[in-house]
Design a protein around this motif. Structure first.
Motif, short mmCIF file in Angstrom:
data_model
loop_
_atom_site.label_atom_id
_atom_site.label_comp_id
_atom_site.label_asym_id
_atom_site.label_seq_id
_atom_site.Cartn_x
_atom_site.Cartn_y
_atom_site.Cartn_z
N THR A 282 0.84 -1.21 0.00
CA THR A 282 0.00 0.00 0.00
C THR A 282 0.86 1.25 0.00
O THR A 282 1.91 1.29 0.66
CB THR A 282 -0.92 0.00 1.25
N LEU A 283 0.41 2.27 -0.71
CA LEU A 283 1.00 3.60 -0.65
C LEU A 283 -0.02 4.56 -0.04
O LEU A 283 -1.16 4.63 -0.52
CB LEU A 283 1.39 4.10 -2.04
N PHE A 284 0.37 5.29 0.99
CA PHE A 284 -0.45 6.38 1.53
C PHE A 284 0.04 7.69 0.93
O PHE A 284 1.23 8.00 1.00
CB PHE A 284 -0.35 6.45 3.06
N LEU A 285 -0.86 8.45 0.33
CA LEU A 285 -0.54 9.78 -0.18
C LEU A 285 -0.93 10.78 0.89
O LEU A 285 -2.07 11.26 0.95
CB LEU A 285 -1.28 10.05 -1.49
N GLY A 286 0.02 11.08 1.79
CA GLY A 286 -0.32 11.81 3.00
C GLY A 286 -1.38 11.01 3.73
O GLY A 286 -1.33 9.79 3.81
N GLY A 287 -2.37 11.73 4.27
CA GLY A 287 -3.52 11.07 4.88
C GLY A 287 -4.78 11.32 4.09
O GLY A 287 -5.88 11.20 4.62
N LEU A 288 -4.61 11.65 2.79
CA LEU A 288 -5.76 12.01 1.97
C LEU A 288 -6.18 10.92 1.00
O LEU A 288 -7.29 10.96 0.47
CB LEU A 288 -5.45 13.29 1.18
N ALA A 289 -5.32 9.96 0.76
CA ALA A 289 -5.68 8.84 -0.13
C ALA A 289 -4.75 7.67 0.14
O ALA A 289 -3.64 7.84 0.66
CB ALA A 289 -5.60 9.27 -1.59
N ARG A 290 -5.23 6.52 -0.25
CA ARG A 290 -4.48 5.29 -0.06
C ARG A 290 -4.62 4.45 -1.31
O ARG A 290 -5.72 4.28 -1.85
CB ARG A 290 -5.03 4.56 1.17
N VAL A 291 -3.49 3.94 -1.82
CA VAL A 291 -3.48 3.13 -3.04
C VAL A 291 -3.01 1.72 -2.69
O VAL A 291 -1.85 1.54 -2.31
CB VAL A 291 -2.57 3.76 -4.12
N ASP A 292 -3.90 0.75 -2.83
CA ASP A 292 -3.57 -0.66 -2.54
C ASP A 292 -3.26 -1.38 -3.85
O ASP A 292 -4.12 -1.46 -4.74
CB ASP A 292 -4.74 -1.37 -1.87
N PHE A 293 -2.03 -1.91 -3.98
CA PHE A 293 -1.70 -2.78 -5.10
C PHE A 293 -2.05 -4.20 -4.66
O PHE A 293 -1.29 -4.86 -3.97
CB PHE A 293 -0.22 -2.63 -5.45
N VAL A 294 -3.23 -4.63 -5.04
CA VAL A 294 -3.79 -5.88 -4.50
C VAL A 294 -3.23 -7.11 -5.18
O VAL A 294 -2.83 -8.09 -4.53
CB VAL A 294 -5.33 -5.86 -4.63
N ARG A 295 -3.18 -7.08 -6.53
CA ARG A 295 -2.80 -8.29 -7.25
C ARG A 295 -2.10 -7.93 -8.55
O ARG A 295 -2.46 -6.95 -9.20
CB ARG A 295 -4.04 -9.14 -7.55
N GLY A 296 -1.11 -8.75 -8.92
CA GLY A 296 -0.38 -8.56 -10.17
C GLY A 296 1.11 -8.77 -9.95
O GLY A 296 1.58 -8.79 -8.81
N PRO A 297 1.87 -8.94 -11.04
CA PRO A 297 3.32 -9.07 -10.91
C PRO A 297 3.94 -7.80 -10.34
O PRO A 297 3.37 -6.71 -10.48
CB PRO A 297 3.79 -9.29 -12.36
#
Length: 373
Positions: A258-273
């Motif tokens: 997961t990447l947190f962009l500050g505390g305003l958004a969160r990006v989960d890389f769930v599946r994939g190479p």
């Protein structure tokens, strides 16, 4: 009884009045003696950079724009290249009628170095067509830096054919800054339109006479409430608004990271190479990487402290609850941007499939587009 016929504020266009300090357009009587009159709100924005909210709703702004279609004019629509989706003026054809449109991409100085500007123009033409708009041309500028203003003026001169010019766009795309740049380049220093980093600075049409008897009109920005900037404090808004060239940040992610962009958004890389995710946000925004299984715990423990903005517990409490947006990126070989309106975007190169989930405050527009870079 309110004052009548005192003229309009040279900074924001609202009617001047001297009786009610709480209403738009108030100016002390002594200010009327000046050659160029501005309201107290504009004075405070210019000299103290104060936040100055006003009681104008979306209907007020729409009413002001509604008459453009009945005129014969060139319509110049300004968008923020860094926040193209968030700064797109929805429903523009309903305002402009059959008038020609010139599309202007502002803040080109924020894009990474060595980017192909012709490709950016083509990309903007493609995105406009996808939204049902066919502009006569696309011009890229930086109003703040004064880049390509001559090219813009030349295209306006060619396309307007003796007609008025209306400058339109959502809040904070830089319309007023652009017009001020034009005025200064022509040596006109008496009139300066009020600009600020806060939404809703221009309150009514501002008319700038041209030598041929026609005029340029700066119109109030329409508020797009799907931008994240409308959900945070003015202090935090400054922290996520880029003022210098964006440096791409590349993160090689394994699945379930997961990447947190500050505390305003969160990006989960769930599946994939394993693959790179390239982040385009303000250079000073803190980005935190963690395991997906720990992401909820990290957010709960550090939201408003390590994960900022939002800054502080009160700002966290005021932020709408996060909602999920799921995307499946196909292996097409073409890059795809996942855009968080008002914050920035994350690019996947499209070499591999990927399942990504973005968490953002409820009401913030999150979507995908053809890669800009």
């Amino acid at each position: 009884m309110m004052d009548q016929n005192l003229g309009a504020c040279a900074g924001c266009g609202v009617a001047i009045q001297t009786e009610d300090k709480k209403k738009p357009g108030y100016a002390p009587a002594s200010a009327l003696e000046r050659k160029v009159v501005i309201c107290q709100r504009c004075f405070r924005i210019k000299h103290y950079n104060e936040v100055a909210p006003v009681s104008m709703g979306d209907d007020d702004f729409l009413r002001i724009l509604d008459g453009i279609g009945s005129t014969q004019a060139l319509v110049v629509m300004v968008v923020d290249i860094f926040d193209f989706q968030g700064s797109w003026l929805k429903g523009l054809p309903r305002f402009v009628g059959n008038n020609p449109i010139l599309l202007v991409g502002n803040k080109v100085d924020l894009l990474p170095r060595n980017i192909n500007l012709n490709r950016v123009r083509n990309w903007m033409q493609h995105e406009a067509k996808e939204r049902g708009l066919r502009p006569q041309d696309v011009v890229l500028i930086s109003a703040q830096k004064g880049l390509h203003i001559d090219e813009l003026l030349a295209r306006i001169g060619e396309l307007r054919k003796g007609r008025d010019v209306y400058i339109v766009g959502v809040t904070n795309v830089g319309k007023s800054t652009m017009i001020n740049r034009i005025l200064h380049d022509f040596g006109s220093t008496e009139l300066e339109i009020t600009t600020s980093p806060f939404p809703g600075t221009t309150l009514d049409k501002i008319e700038i006479p041209l030598e041929d008897g026609r005029s340029i009109f700066d119109t109030p920005g329409i508020i797009n409430r799907e931008q994240i900037g409308h959900m945070i404090t003015p202090t935090d808004l400054r922290k996520i608004t880029p003022t210098s060239r964006i440096n791409a940040k590349v993160y090689q992610l394994d699945p379930e990271q997961t990447l947190f962009l500050g505390g305003l958004a969160r990006v989960d890389f769930v599946r994939g190479p394993k693959q790179p995710l390239v982040v385009y946000v303000d250079n000073d925004l803190y980005i935190h990487r963690t395991k997906l299984e720990k992401a909820d715990e990290v957010l709960e423990k550090h939201h408003g402290t390590m994960l900022v903005p939002p800054t502080g517990e009160e700002a966290v409490q005021a932020l709408p609850q996060f909602v999920k947006h799921s995307f499946k990126i196909k292996a097409t070989g073409m890059s795809t941007d996942i855009v968080i309106s008002g914050l920035g975007w994350v690019t996947l190169q499209g070499k591999h499939e990927a399942n990504v989930v973005v968490h953002a405050p409820k009401g913030v527009s999150v979507g995908i587009r053809k890669g800009l870079i």
